[in-house]
Scaffold this active site. Structure first.
Site, PDB file in Angstrom:
ATOM      1  N   TRP A 102      99.571  63.265 -15.967  1.00 15.97           N
ATOM      2  CA  TRP A 102      99.022  62.197 -17.119  1.00 15.97           C
ATOM      3  C   TRP A 102      97.547  62.790 -17.245  1.00 15.97           C
ATOM      4  O   TRP A 102      97.011  62.465 -18.496  1.00 15.97           O
ATOM      5  CB  TRP A 102      99.067  60.808 -16.525  1.00 15.97           C
ATOM      6  CG  TRP A 102     100.486  60.531 -16.332  1.00 15.97           C
ATOM      7  CD1 TRP A 102     101.031  60.329 -15.159  1.00 15.97           C
ATOM      8  CD2 TRP A 102     101.423  60.616 -17.285  1.00 15.97           C
ATOM      9  NE1 TRP A 102     102.491  60.007 -15.224  1.00 15.97           N
ATOM     10  CE2 TRP A 102     102.829  60.314 -16.650  1.00 15.97           C
ATOM     11  CE3 TRP A 102     101.642  60.787 -18.629  1.00 15.97           C
ATOM     12  CZ2 TRP A 102     104.016  60.382 -17.284  1.00 15.97           C
ATOM     13  CZ3 TRP A 102     102.751  60.691 -19.440  1.00 15.97           C
ATOM     14  CH2 TRP A 102     103.917  60.560 -18.584  1.00 15.97           C
ATOM     15  N   ASP A 169      92.715  55.741 -17.529  1.00 14.97           N
ATOM     16  CA  ASP A 169      94.223  55.501 -17.964  1.00 14.97           C
ATOM     17  C   ASP A 169      94.613  54.918 -16.739  1.00 14.97           C
ATOM     18  O   ASP A 169      95.033  54.993 -15.651  1.00 14.97           O
ATOM     19  CB  ASP A 169      94.909  56.902 -18.095  1.00 14.97           C
ATOM     20  CG  ASP A 169      96.434  56.701 -18.095  1.00 14.97           C
ATOM     21  OD1 ASP A 169      96.718  55.803 -18.312  1.00 14.97           O
ATOM     22  OD2 ASP A 169      97.003  57.754 -18.405  1.00 14.97           O
ATOM     23  N   LYS A 193     105.086  49.066 -18.037  1.00 16.60           N
ATOM     24  CA  LYS A 193     105.148  48.852 -16.548  1.00 16.60           C
ATOM     25  C   LYS A 193     104.788  47.423 -15.914  1.00 16.60           C
ATOM     26  O   LYS A 193     105.702  46.966 -15.333  1.00 16.60           O
ATOM     27  CB  LYS A 193     104.445  49.960 -15.551  1.00 16.60           C
ATOM     28  CG  LYS A 193     104.907  51.231 -16.296  1.00 16.60           C
ATOM     29  CD  LYS A 193     103.828  52.293 -15.988  1.00 16.60           C
ATOM     30  CE  LYS A 193     104.088  53.572 -16.884  1.00 16.60           C
ATOM     31  NZ  LYS A 193     105.176  54.227 -16.636  1.00 16.60           N
TER      32      LYS A 193
HETATM   33  N1  PMP Z   1      99.780  57.439 -18.391  1.00 15.10           N
HETATM   34  C1  PMP Z   1     100.439  57.350 -17.237  1.00 15.10           C
HETATM   35  C2  PMP Z   1      99.568  57.130 -15.802  1.00 15.10           C
HETATM   36  C3  PMP Z   1     101.761  56.907 -17.248  1.00 15.10           C
HETATM   37  O1  PMP Z   1     102.598  56.580 -16.130  1.00 15.10           O
HETATM   38  C4  PMP Z   1     102.666  56.964 -18.456  1.00 15.10           C
HETATM   39  C5  PMP Z   1     104.086  57.154 -18.621  1.00 15.10           C
HETATM   40  N2  PMP Z   1     104.648  57.034 -17.697  1.00 15.10           N
HETATM   41  C6  PMP Z   1     101.650  57.370 -19.443  1.00 15.10           C
HETATM   42  C7  PMP Z   1     100.469  57.631 -19.411  1.00 15.10           C
HETATM   43  C8  PMP Z   1     102.296  57.867 -20.934  1.00 15.10           C
HETATM   44  O2  PMP Z   1     102.612  56.698 -21.427  1.00 15.10           O
HETATM   45  P1  PMP Z   1     103.406  56.525 -22.905  1.00 15.10           P
HETATM   46  O3  PMP Z   1     104.767  57.168 -22.455  1.00 15.10           O
HETATM   47  O4  PMP Z   1     103.443  54.988 -23.178  1.00 15.10           O
HETATM   48  O5  PMP Z   1     102.541  57.339 -24.052  1.00 15.10           O
END
Ligand code: PMP
Length: 358
Positions: A102, A169, A193
Site C-alpha cells: 500500500w 493511510d 473494512k
Molecule cells: N490501503 C490499505 C492499507 C489497504 O488495505 C487497501 C485495500 N486492501 C487499500 C489501501 C486500497 O483500498 P481500495 O481498494 O479501497 O482502493
C-alpha cells in the site's frame, strides 16, 4: 445461516446495520422512498451526510475548527495520486516509509507524477515483518505512512514524529482506536473494512492542508479543496455507501466510541495471538512489537497444510481465511464488526487443526 467471516475486505458488517438497511430499503425512515432514490441535494440526504461528518469528528475527538471531513470515490487508492498532487511542494521531497504494497502503490503514483519520491525506511529485507524506524527530513513536502499493513499484519502502535505533515493511510485500522496523531495533516482510508462498504474513502484534512490544495492547479475531481468547498458533492456522491457509513458511525457511538471498540479489538487479538503463539505448529508473520490488532497473518509448516486449513475452515462455516497471494498462508481479519465469540470459535478450530495434523 451467516458464515463466520474473517475476510480482509470488503469484510463483515455489523448484523444490526444490515438488518436496518434491509428494513429501510424500500422506505427510509418510513418516508416512502429509499435513500438511494432521492436527490443528494435534498435536505434529508444533507442531514444524513452532515450528521455522519459530525459523528466521525466526534469519534476521533477532532476539533472542527482544525479539521474537515471529506469523502472521495475511487476507494483509498485514488488518494495515492491525489495526496501527491495536492500536497507536494517545489524542491521539497515527498517522503515515504515502505511497509509494502500500500505504500509502494502510493510511492509509485508520486513517481508517475515526476515528483521523485524517496523511501526514508523500509522493512523489505525481512519481508515487511516489522515497522521500520525512520526519520523524515524537516523540509519534506510530507511524511507518508500506512497505519496498518493489511497483508502482513503489521501496525504502528505509535506514529512517527515529523516536522512535515504526516499523511496516514488508515484504510485497515480506520475508526478502530484513538491515537496520538502527532503532526498528521491528512488521514484517509477506504471504508470497506471497519467503517462501511467499498468504493468510498473518508478523509480527515487539516485546515492548512486545504489551503495548500487550493493553491494547486489540478483538475477539480482530484483537488481536495473542491471536496471541502462542495461538502463532498461536487458531483453525485455514492449515496448508499454514505448511508452505510452514517449507520456505522452511529453503531460506533452506541458501542461506546473508539476507546471501547479498541478494548474489544485488543481482547480479540490477544486471544488469537496467544492461541497461535502457544502452538509450535504455527508461525506468525509479524514481529511481536508491531503486530496488528486487525489482521493476523500466520502459517502452518507447509503450503499444502495452509490450503487444507482454509478448506477445512470453510467446511466448519468460516470464510475469508486464505492469506493474501503475496504472502500465502492464512490471514484472519478481526475488524470492529467481528465479535469475540467468532474469534473464540476460530481459536478452537486453530487448536483442533494442529492436534489433527501436527
Ligand atoms: N490501503 C490499505 C492499507 C489497504 O488495505 C487497501 C485495500 N486492501 C487499500 C489501501 C486500497 O483500498 P481500495 O481498494 O479501497 O482502493
Amino acid at each position: 445461516m451467516r458464515k463466520l467471516n474473517f475476510g480482509a475486505g470488503p469484510s463483515v458488517l455489523p448484523e444490526s446495520i444490515l438488518r436496518q438497511a434491509q428494513d429501510e430499503l424500500l422506505s427510509y425512515e418510513n418516508k416512502g422512498f429509499s435513500i438511494m432514490e432521492i436527490s443528494h441535494r435534498s435536505a434529508i440526504f444533507e442531514e444524513l451526510l452532515n450528521n455522519a461528518k459530525k459523528d466521525a469528528l466526534e469519534l476521533y475527538g477532532f476539533d472542527s475548527n482544525d479539521w474537515e471531513v471529506i469523502f472521495t470515490q475511487g476507494g483509498a487508492s485514488l488518494n495515492f495520486c491525489m495526496v501527491a498532487m495536492n500536497f507536494s511542494q517545489d524542491n521539497k521531497p515527498c517522503e515515504y516509509i515502505n511497509t509494502d504494497v500500500w505504500t509502494k502503490k502510493a510511492y509509485k503514483e508520486a513517481q508517475i507524477l515526476g515528483l521523485n519520491p524517496v523511501y526514508v525506511a523500509s522493512s523489505e529485507e525481512d519481508n515487511f515483518s516489522y515497522i521500520p524506524k525512520a526519520e523524515f527530513s524537516d523540509n519534506a513536502s510530507y511524511a507518508y505512512i500506512c497505519s496498518n499493513n493489511t497483508i502482513q499484519g503489521t501496525q504502528y502502535h505509535e506514529y512517527p514524529d515529523s516536522k512535515a505533515p504526516l499523511i496516514i493511510d488508515a484504510s485497515s485500522d480506520f475508526f478502530s482506536r484513538k491515537m496520538d496523531f502527532k503532526n498528521a495533516g491528512f488521514i484517509f482510508g477506504g471504508l470497506q473494512k471497519n467503517a462501511g462498504i467499498s468504493g468510498l474513502a473518508c478523509c480527515f484534512i487539516r485546515k492548512d492542508m486545504i489551503e495548500l490544495s487550493r493553491s494547486k492547479n489540478i483538475p477539480s475531481m482530484l483537488k481536495y479543496s473542491v471536496y471541502v468547498d462542495n461538502n463532498s458533492m461536487f458531483n453525485t456522491p455514492p449515496t448508499f455507501a454514505l448511508y452505510i457509513f452514517a449507520k456505522q458511525m452511529q453503531w460506533l457511538k452506541d458501542m461506546g466510541g473508539l476507546d471501547n471498540i479498541n478494548k474489544k479489538n485488543i481482547q480479540k487479538a490477544e486471544l488469537l495471538y496467544s492461541t497461535i503463539e502457544n502452538i509450535s505448529f504455527y508461525t506468525l508473520h509479524a514481529k511481536k512489537e508491531d503486530r496488528s490488532l486487525m489482521n493476523v497473518s500466520f502459517k502452518t509448516p507447509t503450503s499444502e497444510l495452509d490450503k487444507l486449513f482454509v478448506s477445512e475452515s470453510e467446511k466448519a462455516g468460516m470464510i475469508g481465511l486464505k492469506g493474501h497471494k503475496l504472502l500465502g498462508g492464512i490471514r484472519a481479519s478481526i475488524y470492529n464488526a467481528q465479535n469475540f465469540k467468532n474469534v473464540e470459535t476460530l481459536a478452537e478450530f486453530i487448536k483442533d487443526f494442529a492436534n489433527k495434523h501436527a
